[in-house]
Design a protein around this motif. Structure first.
Motif, mmCIF file in Angstrom:
data_model
loop_
_atom_site.group_PDB
_atom_site.id
_atom_site.type_symbol
_atom_site.label_atom_id
_atom_site.label_comp_id
_atom_site.label_asym_id
_atom_site.label_seq_id
_atom_site.Cartn_x
_atom_site.Cartn_y
_atom_site.Cartn_z
ATOM 1 N N ILE A 191 8.204 26.208 17.231
ATOM 2 C CA ILE A 191 9.413 25.431 17.514
ATOM 3 C C ILE A 191 9.084 23.968 17.808
ATOM 4 O O ILE A 191 9.856 23.060 17.485
ATOM 5 N N LEU A 192 7.934 23.710 18.414
ATOM 6 C CA LEU A 192 7.540 22.334 18.734
ATOM 7 C C LEU A 192 6.844 21.639 17.561
ATOM 8 O O LEU A 192 7.081 20.453 17.312
ATOM 9 N N TYR A 193 5.997 22.382 16.853
ATOM 10 C CA TYR A 193 5.114 21.762 15.860
ATOM 11 C C TYR A 193 5.790 21.555 14.500
ATOM 12 O O TYR A 193 5.579 20.515 13.859
ATOM 13 N N LEU A 194 6.589 22.521 14.057
ATOM 14 C CA LEU A 194 7.224 22.370 12.743
ATOM 15 C C LEU A 194 8.163 21.170 12.667
ATOM 16 O O LEU A 194 8.138 20.430 11.675
ATOM 17 N N PRO A 195 9.027 20.918 13.662
ATOM 18 C CA PRO A 195 9.848 19.700 13.598
ATOM 19 C C PRO A 195 9.012 18.424 13.541
ATOM 20 O O PRO A 195 9.398 17.456 12.872
ATOM 21 N N TYR A 196 7.868 18.398 14.230
ATOM 22 C CA TYR A 196 6.982 17.237 14.166
ATOM 23 C C TYR A 196 6.465 17.033 12.742
ATOM 24 O O TYR A 196 6.461 15.909 12.231
ATOM 25 N N ILE A 197 6.053 18.111 12.086
ATOM 26 C CA ILE A 197 5.580 18.021 10.705
ATOM 27 C C ILE A 197 6.702 17.568 9.779
ATOM 28 O O ILE A 197 6.512 16.724 8.886
ATOM 29 N N ILE A 198 7.900 18.087 10.002
ATOM 30 C CA ILE A 198 9.054 17.724 9.168
ATOM 31 C C ILE A 198 9.400 16.249 9.336
ATOM 32 O O ILE A 198 9.663 15.534 8.364
ATOM 33 N N LEU A 199 9.408 15.751 10.578
ATOM 34 C CA LEU A 199 9.676 14.335 10.826
ATOM 35 C C LEU A 199 8.608 13.450 10.195
ATOM 36 O O LEU A 199 8.905 12.374 9.658
ATOM 37 N N LYS A 200 7.377 13.897 10.227
ATOM 38 C CA LYS A 200 6.276 13.125 9.661
ATOM 39 C C LYS A 200 6.403 13.021 8.141
ATOM 40 O O LYS A 200 6.088 11.980 7.552
ATOM 41 N N MET A 201 6.883 14.074 7.508
ATOM 42 C CA MET A 201 7.029 14.070 6.046
ATOM 43 C C MET A 201 8.239 13.257 5.595
ATOM 44 O O MET A 201 8.223 12.673 4.515
ATOM 45 N N GLY A 202 9.281 13.212 6.404
ATOM 46 C CA GLY A 202 10.454 12.405 6.073
ATOM 47 C C GLY A 202 11.137 12.851 4.782
ATOM 48 O O GLY A 202 11.422 14.042 4.587
#
Length: 222
Positions: free
Chosen positions: A139-150
């Protein structure tokens, strides 16, 4: 007359001094309400399932498990509200914590399998429930990866990376801790997060039925 002339300019200065609300200042009360409703529903189900056992074990106190869990839930909800007010999830240190929780949960699950720290209970290997930490890590890490990919999230490669991180956690929970139910939940968490951020619904209408059929056959065979 001089004072009247200066009034409009003073109003303009006051308007300039007012802070404009940024998108990050928005607080999602709908999400908070949904969280409270889900927790309340879970507490009701807990009481329904545990009232008889609690009454027979704790001298007629059929609310024992309910009150214990309700107290913990209240503390956690207050903590969540406080953290959401003061913690910026865009910050670098928060992203590092998310990565640490995700990869750390994998290491803990490996420790359950390959070290004496794990113990068997009801057919599964456990130690401090590292698979539960894996849920938080996703829940914490996947949104970070998604935001990073844009905008690159529209590509199949980006979707495969996000889904692969979820599958990695699910396989770790299944293989390393023999906990199939938690593995399924981890996989569903990754799928739901990916579905919510991706506007291309047709892609999931084609992929999800096929993946579900393959998953059922894999469970039956294995």
């Amino acid at each position: 007359m001089a004072e009247k002339v200066n009034m409009p300019s003073q109003k303009k200065e006051k308007k300039k001094k007012r802070k404009k609300k940024l998108p990050s200042d928005f607080y999602d009360y709908n999400l908070l309400a949904c969280t409270i409703l889900l927790v309340s529903f879970g507490l009701i189900m807990l009481y329904s399932a545990s009232a008889y056992e609690a009454a027979s074990t704790f001298k007629g106190n059929d609310m024992y498990y309910f009150t214990h869990q309700a107290g913990l839930s209240a503390i956690v909800l207050v903590g969540i509200v406080i953290l959401s007010k003061f913690v910026d999830y865009h910050s670098v240190w928060f992203q590092r914590i998310a990565a640490l929780v995700y990869w750390g949960s994998l290491l803990l699950m490996a420790a359950v399998r390959f070290t004496p720290l794990g113990y068997e209970a009801y057919g599964a290997r456990r130690w401090l429930q590292p698979a539960e930490i894996g849920k938080l890590g996703l829940i914490l890490y996947l949104p970070y990866i998604i935001l990073k990919m844009g905008k690159n999230m529209r590509t199949i490669r980006a979707k495969a990376i996000v889904l692969g991180l979820g599958v990695l956690q699910a396989l770790a929970a299944w293989i390393l801790t023999d906990n199939l139910s938690t593995a399924i939940i981890l996989g569903l968490i990754a799928c739901v997060i990916l579905f919510l951020v991706d506007p291309e619904v047709k892609f999931y209408a084609r992929v999800i039925p096929g993946a579900a059929v393959i998953g059922v056959f894999a469970i039956i065979i294995l």
